[in-house]
Enzyme design. Structure first.
Site, short mmCIF file in Angstrom:
data_model
loop_
_atom_site.label_atom_id
_atom_site.label_comp_id
_atom_site.label_asym_id
_atom_site.label_seq_id
_atom_site.Cartn_x
_atom_site.Cartn_y
_atom_site.Cartn_z
N HIS A 221 4.39 -61.49 -37.40
CA HIS A 221 4.28 -61.75 -35.95
C HIS A 221 5.52 -62.54 -35.54
O HIS A 221 6.65 -62.08 -35.73
CB HIS A 221 2.95 -62.46 -35.71
N HIS A 260 6.15 -51.88 -34.45
CA HIS A 260 5.23 -52.58 -33.55
C HIS A 260 3.84 -51.98 -33.63
O HIS A 260 3.69 -50.78 -33.88
CB HIS A 260 5.74 -52.51 -32.10
N ASP A 311 11.92 -59.24 -31.67
CA ASP A 311 12.46 -60.28 -32.54
C ASP A 311 13.86 -60.00 -33.08
O ASP A 311 14.60 -60.93 -33.38
CB ASP A 311 11.52 -60.52 -33.73
C1 ACO Z 1 6.87 -60.34 -31.39
C2 ACO Z 1 6.18 -59.64 -32.49
O1 ACO Z 1 5.29 -60.15 -33.08
S1 ACO Z 1 6.73 -58.08 -32.80
C3 ACO Z 1 6.29 -57.79 -34.51
C4 ACO Z 1 7.12 -58.64 -35.43
N1 ACO Z 1 6.89 -58.27 -36.83
C5 ACO Z 1 7.80 -57.66 -37.57
O2 ACO Z 1 8.91 -57.36 -37.15
C6 ACO Z 1 7.42 -57.40 -39.00
C7 ACO Z 1 7.81 -56.00 -39.44
N2 ACO Z 1 6.94 -55.01 -38.83
C8 ACO Z 1 5.71 -54.78 -39.31
O3 ACO Z 1 5.27 -55.33 -40.31
C9 ACO Z 1 4.81 -53.79 -38.56
O4 ACO Z 1 5.62 -52.85 -37.88
C10 ACO Z 1 3.89 -54.51 -37.56
C11 ACO Z 1 3.11 -55.63 -38.25
C12 ACO Z 1 4.66 -55.09 -36.41
C13 ACO Z 1 2.91 -53.47 -37.01
O5 ACO Z 1 2.10 -53.08 -38.07
P1 ACO Z 1 1.24 -51.73 -37.99
O6 ACO Z 1 0.62 -51.61 -36.66
O7 ACO Z 1 0.36 -51.70 -39.18
O8 ACO Z 1 2.41 -50.65 -38.14
P2 ACO Z 1 2.33 -49.07 -38.10
O9 ACO Z 1 0.90 -48.62 -38.16
O10 ACO Z 1 3.15 -48.61 -36.97
O11 ACO Z 1 3.05 -48.69 -39.47
C14 ACO Z 1 3.25 -47.36 -39.78
C15 ACO Z 1 4.02 -47.23 -41.08
O12 ACO Z 1 5.35 -47.73 -40.90
C16 ACO Z 1 5.64 -48.73 -41.85
N3 ACO Z 1 6.38 -49.78 -41.21
C17 ACO Z 1 6.06 -50.38 -40.05
N4 ACO Z 1 6.96 -51.34 -39.77
C18 ACO Z 1 7.85 -51.33 -40.78
C19 ACO Z 1 8.99 -52.10 -41.06
N5 ACO Z 1 9.38 -53.07 -40.25
N6 ACO Z 1 9.69 -51.83 -42.18
C20 ACO Z 1 9.31 -50.84 -43.02
N7 ACO Z 1 8.22 -50.09 -42.80
C21 ACO Z 1 7.50 -50.33 -41.71
C22 ACO Z 1 4.29 -49.26 -42.29
O13 ACO Z 1 4.34 -49.84 -43.58
C23 ACO Z 1 3.44 -48.01 -42.23
O14 ACO Z 1 3.65 -47.28 -43.40
P3 ACO Z 1 2.42 -46.77 -44.25
O15 ACO Z 1 1.60 -45.92 -43.33
O16 ACO Z 1 3.06 -46.06 -45.40
O17 ACO Z 1 1.68 -48.02 -44.68
O1 OAA Z 2 1.88 -57.46 -29.36
C1 OAA Z 2 2.04 -57.68 -30.57
O2 OAA Z 2 1.30 -57.21 -31.45
C2 OAA Z 2 3.15 -58.53 -31.04
C3 OAA Z 2 4.17 -58.79 -30.01
O3 OAA Z 2 5.05 -58.00 -29.75
C4 OAA Z 2 4.09 -60.04 -29.26
O4 OAA Z 2 3.12 -60.79 -29.42
O5 OAA Z 2 4.99 -60.32 -28.45
#
Ligand code: ACO
Ligand code: OAA
Length: 374
Positions: A221, A260, A311
């Protein structure tokens, strides 16, 4: 039978309540606060106007804005007991833990005794959070007890002033302003949902925010902006970044700052902060971090159709402004406190305790064996 699509991991796709505060992935550029598109807000208003919108429901008039900003300015001071607590936190503590403790201590000193006082408690948190993190940081890292009562016009400028011991340039203040607007609110994300669950028990607002800070801290997050910085600073040029990233993808490593839970093709905040990061790169004469970041974005889209979330370009933007990496996520807190607390009030206004059910996957019913027989 549980519907797998709805009852699946992470509650994805379930409507867990209603909100009038925000839409994500629905209209306009993909993100709206109380009906206003994020791209227009980032272009036209000050963060304090967004904070007012979220806490009061409408954008302020010119007079209301002057009054509101004066109120925030008057609320920047730290109580002596809070300074004592901050001084006791070690230098190597995680700054998000400092924020969590600072917020919790504030709740001890200035308890929200009645829900009618919510806006006063919210204004105080918006005003004091930059003071909390900078007081601790400057005391523990530079050995100085700073005066947190600056005359800066905005929350963002106040933060940079305390951190760097001088008023920021107009460009830096403008970038902080946009950044705080972009991070302010995002519907039922993990930290906001934490705040709403806590609010649904009719708990106090400082408890709701303290819990939300804990949820924001994780690298999936809010912590992703720091993790993104740790990634990009490893590379000395764009080609090296591409090569390393390809290896990481092959090893199925997660690349922080990408992907996301709701957006499928792009995060509307990215294009905005990316533009500012480019502008800052020109300003500070960077020819590594920005091109490295752009190459990461290209590779991730080409290879995985994964896009930068809010981010990723925040990492380089904050770095160009001389902000230490470990303070990136606390800035998110300074902003998101406005969204969290708006949700707390919304939850309270139409409350039922949030208490979902769990699918049981444990052992069948069985007798408790005697201690001697285990
Ligand atoms: C402001 C915020 O909070 S924005 C989010 C900030 N977080 C990050 O940047 C961390 C990196 N990103 C992630 O971990 C994820 O994309 C999350 C937590 C944001 C969303 O998670 P989910 O909703 O579970 O992602 P989603 O269902 O779209 O994932 C689909 C596939 O893509 C992969 N994937 C998603 N994001 C990434 C990534 N950043 N790097 C590599 N692989 C990824 C997942 O592992 C998944 O693969 P799988 O089906 O083989 O397990
Ligand atoms: O909506 C989410 O899951 C994460 C995010 O981008 C935020 O909190 O800004």
């Amino acid at each position: 039978m549980v519907d797998k699509a709805l009852g699946g991991a992470g509650l994805r796709g379930q409507e867990a309540g209603q909100t009038a505060l925000c839409t994500v992935g629905k209209t306009g550029s993909g993100l709206t606060y109380c009906g206003y598109d994020i791209s227009e807000l980032a272009d036209k208003v000050q963060f304090e106007e967004v904070a007012f919108l979220l806490s009061r429901g409408e954008l302020p008039t010119a007079g209301e804005l002057i009054e509101y900003k004066a109120k925030l300015k008057s609320l920047r001071g730290l109580p002596a007991a809070l300074k004592t607590v901050l001084e006791a936190i070690p230098k190597d503590a995680h700054p998000m833990d400092v924020m969590r403790t600072g917020c919790s201590m504030l709740g001890n000193l200035e308890m929200e005794a009645d829900f009618d006082q919510a806006n006063d408690a919210i204004d105080r948190m918006v005003a004091i959070f930059p003071s909390i993190i900078c007081y601790w940081y400057r005391f523990s890292h530079d050995g100085v007890r700073i005066d947190v009562e600056t005359d800066d016009d905005s929350v963002g400028a106040h933060f940079l002033h305390l951190l760097h011991d001088k008023a920021p340039s107009q460009l830096f203040a403008d970038v902080m302003n946009v950044s705080l607007i972009l991070y302010a609110e995002h519907e039922f994300n993990a930290s906001t949902f934490t705040a709403r669950v806590c609010a649904s028990t009719l708990s106090d607002i400082h408890s709701c925010v303290t819990g939300a800070i804990g949820s924001l801290r994780g690298p999936l997050h809010g912590g992703a902006n720091e993790a993104a910085m740790e990634l990009i600073e490893r590379f000395s040029n764009a080609d090296e970044a591409e090569q390393e990233l390809m290896g990481m993808l092959e090893r199925k490593e997660k690349i922080m700052g990408f992907g996301h839970a709701i957006y499928r093709e792009s995060d509307p905040r990215n294009v905005i902060i990316k533009k500012w990061s480019e502008r800052l790169a020109q300003e500070v004469g960077d020819d590594v971090l920005y091109p490295v970041s752009v190459r990461c974005e290209e590779v991730m889209w080409r290879e995985k159709k994964l896009f930068c979330n809010a981010d990723f370009f925040h990492a380089s933007a904050y770095h160009f402004m001389g902000i230490p990496t470990k303070l990136f996520t606390p800035i998110f807190v300074m902003s998101r406190v406005t969204g969290w607390t708006a949700h707390v009030k919304e939850q309270r206004a139409n409350n039922r305790i949030i208490r979902p059910s769990a699918g049981y996957i444990g052992p069948e019913a069985r007798p408790v064996p005697e201690l001697s027989e285990r």
